[in-house]
Design a protein around this motif. Structure first.
Motif, PDB file in Angstrom:
ATOM      1  N   LEU A 177      47.325  25.871  -1.174  1.00 55.23           N
ATOM      2  CA  LEU A 177      48.713  25.407  -1.183  1.00 55.23           C
ATOM      3  C   LEU A 177      49.326  25.577  -2.567  1.00 55.23           C
ATOM      4  O   LEU A 177      50.471  26.004  -2.703  1.00 55.23           O
ATOM      5  N   ARG A 178      48.565  25.261  -3.609  1.00 52.83           N
ATOM      6  CA  ARG A 178      49.064  25.385  -4.981  1.00 52.83           C
ATOM      7  C   ARG A 178      49.431  26.833  -5.286  1.00 52.83           C
ATOM      8  O   ARG A 178      50.472  27.124  -5.855  1.00 52.83           O
ATOM      9  N   ARG A 179      48.569  27.766  -4.883  1.00 48.17           N
ATOM     10  CA  ARG A 179      48.854  29.197  -5.105  1.00 48.17           C
ATOM     11  C   ARG A 179      50.106  29.624  -4.340  1.00 48.17           C
ATOM     12  O   ARG A 179      50.968  30.321  -4.867  1.00 48.17           O
ATOM     13  N   PHE A 180      50.177  29.218  -3.062  1.00 50.06           N
ATOM     14  CA  PHE A 180      51.316  29.575  -2.214  1.00 50.06           C
ATOM     15  C   PHE A 180      52.617  29.037  -2.810  1.00 50.06           C
ATOM     16  O   PHE A 180      53.623  29.738  -2.875  1.00 50.06           O
ATOM     17  N   GLN A 181      52.582  27.796  -3.243  1.00 51.21           N
ATOM     18  CA  GLN A 181      53.753  27.155  -3.845  1.00 51.21           C
ATOM     19  C   GLN A 181      54.183  27.895  -5.103  1.00 51.21           C
ATOM     20  O   GLN A 181      55.362  28.161  -5.311  1.00 51.21           O
ATOM     21  N   LYS A 182      53.220  28.260  -5.941  1.00 46.36           N
ATOM     22  CA  LYS A 182      53.523  28.931  -7.211  1.00 46.36           C
ATOM     23  C   LYS A 182      54.090  30.330  -6.976  1.00 46.36           C
ATOM     24  O   LYS A 182      55.003  30.761  -7.677  1.00 46.36           O
ATOM     25  N   GLY A 210      58.434  14.608  -0.015  1.00 43.81           N
ATOM     26  CA  GLY A 210      57.947  13.609  -0.950  1.00 43.81           C
ATOM     27  C   GLY A 210      56.445  13.375  -0.974  1.00 43.81           C
ATOM     28  O   GLY A 210      55.959  12.568  -1.770  1.00 43.81           O
ATOM     29  N   LEU A 211      55.674  14.053  -0.118  1.00 48.14           N
ATOM     30  CA  LEU A 211      54.226  13.872  -0.136  1.00 48.14           C
ATOM     31  C   LEU A 211      53.614  14.581  -1.334  1.00 48.14           C
ATOM     32  O   LEU A 211      54.168  15.555  -1.832  1.00 48.14           O
ATOM     33  N   SER A 212      52.466  14.099  -1.761  1.00 58.25           N
ATOM     34  CA  SER A 212      51.759  14.751  -2.858  1.00 58.25           C
ATOM     35  C   SER A 212      51.171  16.069  -2.355  1.00 58.25           C
ATOM     36  O   SER A 212      51.027  16.276  -1.147  1.00 58.25           O
ATOM     37  N   GLN A 213      50.807  16.932  -3.289  1.00 53.72           N
ATOM     38  CA  GLN A 213      50.227  18.225  -2.939  1.00 53.72           C
ATOM     39  C   GLN A 213      48.950  18.039  -2.120  1.00 53.72           C
ATOM     40  O   GLN A 213      48.742  18.715  -1.113  1.00 53.72           O
ATOM     41  N   LYS A 214      48.119  17.114  -2.546  1.00 62.59           N
ATOM     42  CA  LYS A 214      46.840  16.877  -1.881  1.00 62.59           C
ATOM     43  C   LYS A 214      47.039  16.363  -0.453  1.00 62.59           C
ATOM     44  O   LYS A 214      46.399  16.843   0.486  1.00 62.59           O
ATOM     45  N   LYS A 215      47.930  15.382  -0.271  1.00 61.62           N
ATOM     46  CA  LYS A 215      48.178  14.821   1.065  1.00 61.62           C
ATOM     47  C   LYS A 215      48.817  15.849   1.992  1.00 61.62           C
ATOM     48  O   LYS A 215      48.474  15.944   3.164  1.00 61.62           O
ATOM     49  N   ALA A 216      49.775  16.610   1.462  1.00 61.78           N
ATOM     50  CA  ALA A 216      50.447  17.631   2.266  1.00 61.78           C
ATOM     51  C   ALA A 216      49.450  18.690   2.735  1.00 61.78           C
ATOM     52  O   ALA A 216      49.471  19.112   3.895  1.00 61.78           O
ATOM     53  N   ALA A 217      48.565  19.112   1.834  1.00 65.38           N
ATOM     54  CA  ALA A 217      47.557  20.113   2.189  1.00 65.38           C
ATOM     55  C   ALA A 217      46.627  19.574   3.273  1.00 65.38           C
ATOM     56  O   ALA A 217      46.313  20.272   4.240  1.00 65.38           O
ATOM     57  N   LYS A 218      46.205  18.336   3.126  1.00 63.73           N
ATOM     58  CA  LYS A 218      45.292  17.732   4.101  1.00 63.73           C
ATOM     59  C   LYS A 218      45.940  17.616   5.470  1.00 63.73           C
ATOM     60  O   LYS A 218      45.330  17.933   6.490  1.00 63.73           O
ATOM     61  N   ARG A 233      54.289  24.447   6.571  1.00 59.54           N
ATOM     62  CA  ARG A 233      54.345  23.036   6.980  1.00 59.54           C
ATOM     63  C   ARG A 233      53.973  22.140   5.804  1.00 59.54           C
ATOM     64  O   ARG A 233      54.603  21.108   5.562  1.00 59.54           O
ATOM     65  N   ALA A 234      52.944  22.535   5.057  1.00 57.90           N
ATOM     66  CA  ALA A 234      52.519  21.752   3.900  1.00 57.90           C
ATOM     67  C   ALA A 234      53.616  21.712   2.840  1.00 57.90           C
ATOM     68  O   ALA A 234      53.883  20.653   2.251  1.00 57.90           O
ATOM     69  N   THR A 294      56.986  13.083  -7.946  1.00 61.16           N
ATOM     70  CA  THR A 294      57.651  13.848  -6.891  1.00 61.16           C
ATOM     71  C   THR A 294      57.834  15.306  -7.311  1.00 61.16           C
ATOM     72  O   THR A 294      58.200  15.587  -8.448  1.00 61.16           O
ATOM     73  N   TRP A 295      57.608  16.209  -6.367  1.00 57.38           N
ATOM     74  CA  TRP A 295      57.831  17.629  -6.607  1.00 57.38           C
ATOM     75  C   TRP A 295      59.275  17.970  -6.277  1.00 57.38           C
ATOM     76  O   TRP A 295      59.781  17.593  -5.225  1.00 57.38           O
ATOM     77  N   ILE A 296      59.935  18.716  -7.156  1.00 55.02           N
ATOM     78  CA  ILE A 296      61.251  19.286  -6.878  1.00 55.02           C
ATOM     79  C   ILE A 296      60.999  20.766  -6.603  1.00 55.02           C
ATOM     80  O   ILE A 296      60.605  21.512  -7.495  1.00 55.02           O
TER      81      ILE A 296
END
Length: 195
Positions: A83-88, A66-74, A58-59, A99-101
């Protein structure tokens, strides 16, 4: 009764030994401390399958919107570090400005009408959007009885992760039979999610 004497620990020395052991075994300093960065984590040999109900998924979806990593995690109720580890580990991501692509290539299991029946097919994440377009066409055909909506899918289909080809069902009589048997009752869900 004799009282046990407490052992006096030297935490700074223990920490330095732990770092030295980690560095000697080829770990980065962050890994040796026990807090590996997302870039230090190895990519899994096989990609984990996409799981829509997971909080990390979901995050990641919020980040794609378009949400930032911090906002999406929250919003998803997970830590930013997790979230950063999962994304990587599971995606190929890059930043363009703020914006993250995110390119997600993990397999997804979809339900498709193929060869006269419903079948669960595990396909690459990129191919999963094609099933939504097919369900939209099937839904339009069932509403209008106009087979021209199905014409662009003739001869096309999805190739699963094991390499097997599953053609899209485009025969009007077969789709009508499946609809009358109640097998196509969830098409409205696909219409909402595919857009």
């Amino acid at each position: 009764m004799a009282k046990k004497s407490k052992r006096i620990r030297n935490f700074a020395e223990e920490y330095q030994k732990r770092i030295a052991r980690g560095l000697a075994s080829g770990k980065s300093r962050a890994q040796a401390r026990g807090h590996a960065r997302a870039t230090d984590l190895p990519k899994p040999e096989t990609l984990a399958q996409f799981n829509k109900i997971d909080a990390l998924e979901r995050a990641l979806k919020l980040m794609k919107q378009g949400l930032s990593q911090k906002k999406a995690a929250k919003m998803a109720g997970v830590s930013t570090e997790r979230l950063r580890r999962f994304q990587k580990q599971n995606t190929t991501s890059s930043r363009v400005g703020r914006t993250w692509i995110i390119v997600d290539s993990r397999p997804v299991t979809v339900v498709m009408a193929t060869q006269g029946r419903m079948r669960d097919v595990t396909v690459s994440h990129d191919a999963s959007s094609d099933i939504g377009h097919h369900w939209n066409a099937v839904n339009l055909f069932l509403e209008t009885n106009d087979p021209s909506h199905l014409a662009r899918f003739k001869g096309l289909g999805l190739r699963d992760v094991e390499g097997r080809f599953h053609p899209f069902e485009t025969r009007p009589n077969v789709l009508r039979r499946m609809d009358s048997a109640g097998e196509l009752s969830f098409i409205d869900i696909y219409r909402q999610t595919a857009q």
